[in-house]
Design a protein around this motif. Structure first.
Motif, PDB file in Angstrom:
ATOM      1  N   HIS A 173     -12.336   2.341   1.952  1.00  8.60           N
ATOM      2  CA  HIS A 173     -11.315   2.358   0.754  1.00  8.60           C
ATOM      3  C   HIS A 173     -11.138   0.858   0.447  1.00  8.60           C
ATOM      4  CE1 HIS A 173      -9.504   6.631   1.924  1.00  8.60           C
ATOM      5  NE2 HIS A 173     -10.793   6.756   1.660  1.00  8.60           N
ATOM      6  N   ARG A 224     -10.161   2.233  10.867  1.00  8.26           N
ATOM      7  CA  ARG A 224      -9.889   3.738  10.718  1.00  8.26           C
ATOM      8  C   ARG A 224     -11.069   4.150  10.492  1.00  8.26           C
ATOM      9  NH1 ARG A 224      -6.101   5.763   6.182  1.00  8.26           N
ATOM     10  NH2 ARG A 224      -4.467   4.433   6.906  1.00  8.26           N
ATOM     11  N   GLU A 230      -6.398   1.943  -5.094  1.00  5.96           N
ATOM     12  CA  GLU A 230      -7.235   2.364  -3.892  1.00  5.96           C
ATOM     13  C   GLU A 230      -8.458   3.035  -3.996  1.00  5.96           C
ATOM     14  OE1 GLU A 230      -5.395   4.115  -0.313  1.00  5.96           O
ATOM     15  OE2 GLU A 230      -6.772   3.255   0.893  1.00  5.96           O
ATOM     16  N   HIS A 242      -4.812   6.817  -4.846  1.00  6.86           N
ATOM     17  CA  HIS A 242      -6.275   7.155  -4.765  1.00  6.86           C
ATOM     18  C   HIS A 242      -6.986   7.037  -6.026  1.00  6.86           C
ATOM     19  CE1 HIS A 242      -5.883   7.587  -0.291  1.00  6.86           C
ATOM     20  NE2 HIS A 242      -5.015   8.579  -0.557  1.00  6.86           N
ATOM     21  N   HIS A 284       0.824  -1.288  -0.064  1.00  6.97           N
ATOM     22  CA  HIS A 284      -0.275  -0.048   0.112  1.00  6.97           C
ATOM     23  C   HIS A 284       0.866   1.183   0.048  1.00  6.97           C
ATOM     24  CE1 HIS A 284      -4.132   1.664   1.948  1.00  6.97           C
ATOM     25  NE2 HIS A 284      -3.344   2.726   1.160  1.00  6.97           N
ATOM     26  N   ASP A 336       0.816   2.256   3.548  1.00  5.34           N
ATOM     27  CA  ASP A 336       0.082   3.446   2.983  1.00  5.34           C
ATOM     28  C   ASP A 336       0.837   4.680   3.286  1.00  5.34           C
ATOM     29  OD1 ASP A 336      -2.317   4.780   2.466  1.00  5.34           O
ATOM     30  OD2 ASP A 336      -3.329   4.247   4.326  1.00  5.34           O
ATOM     31  N   HIS A 381      -7.474  -0.588   5.548  1.00  3.10           N
ATOM     32  CA  HIS A 381      -7.457  -0.231   6.872  1.00  3.10           C
ATOM     33  C   HIS A 381      -8.842  -0.292   7.329  1.00  3.10           C
ATOM     34  CE1 HIS A 381      -8.989   3.457   4.868  1.00  3.10           C
ATOM     35  NE2 HIS A 381      -7.566   3.680   4.165  1.00  3.10           N
TER      36      HIS A 381
HETATM   37 ZN   LIG Z   1      -7.091   4.641   2.488  1.00  4.63          ZN
END
Ligand SMILES: [Zn+2]
Ligand SMILES: [Zn+2]
Length: 239
Positions: A91, A134, A81, A40, A6, A180, A131
């Motif tokens: 996500h 989160r 993602e 993203h 990631h 990430d 994740h």
């Molecule tokens: Zn994310």
């Protein structure tokens, strides 16, 4: 080989403060064997009129990263993602997608999880929830996921690795790990150990969908400790 599954680059991810080249050089220096570039994919970045140009840039960034990987001796996988429009805290990571996948599916953000999972199945991609926990997000319907992620992002203070391994153990999901990295804090040194024989994006997707054993390096943001964990699909974590 240790692969951070990631990673973001500033060429596409506006919240990321590090370029593809800097990110790849840093990962090599720290001892990673590879990265999955998972920029993203969010409807904040495009609309129906601009999607074509935007996705061309997205694919170009993938290809640029693959070239840089060859230059610096780091294996690069191309992932995505996706930010889900039904809840932008959700996500989803996709592994094994290629440029045709992106060109033929211009509205991944608008899909429900079952629709996204269906598209991934049809294209032999792996779908992993990024994740979980989160910002209060729950693990989604595990019938529409191939895996869930342990995320070592330092700003979120908790990787939730025990909770994630418990759910995976109960449901038989795969587990992946990644950092990430956005260059907004220290560069965490976590990832997933993958067999050296795994070279293509399709190999990676197939591994996530079908492997029985996973091994990770966790860089836990809670106490910054780095440690290894082994997980066998569908089995509880041994303590
Ligand atoms: Zn994310
Ligand atoms: Zn991310």
């Amino acid at each position: 080989m240790l692969i951070d599954l990631h990673a973001h680059t500033s060429g596409i991810s506006k919240c990321c403060k590090i370029s593809a080249e800097e990110n790849i050089r840093l990962a090599k220096r720290l001892g990673f064997d590879g990265l999955a570039i998972t920029n993203h994919y969010t409807s904040q970045y495009f609309d129906s009129k601009t999607y074509g140009d935007w996705i061309e840039n997205y694919i170009n960034e993938w290809q640029f990263c693959v070239k840089l990987g060859k230059k610096y001796g780091l294996r690069i996988f191309c992932g995505i993602e996706v930010t889900m429009n039904e809840d932008d805290r959700l996500h989803m990571l996709i592994y094994g997608a290629d440029s045709d996948f992106l060109l033929n599916n211009p509205c991944l953000c608008d899909m429900s999880l079952p629709q996204l999972y269906g598209v991934c199945r049809k294209n032999s991609c792996a779908l992993v929830q990024a994740h979980p926990f989160r910002n209060g997000t729950a693990v989604q319907d595990t019938g529409y996921l191939d895996g869930i992620e342990i995320n070592c992002h330092p700003l979120y203070k908790n990787s939730f690795y025990e909770e994630i391994l418990k759910i995976a153990g109960d449901t038989g999901l795969a587990v992946t790990a990644g950092c990430d990295y956005h260059a907004d804090s220290y560069r965490a040194y976590g990832g997933t150990f993958l067999p050296d024989t795994l070279t293509t994006d399709s190999d990676l997707a197939e591994y996530i969908v079908s492997a029985n054993r996973f091994e990770f390096q966790i860089h836990d943001p809670t106490d910054r400790k780095i440690f290894r964990i082994e997980y066998s699909r569908g089995q509880a974590l041994k303590s």
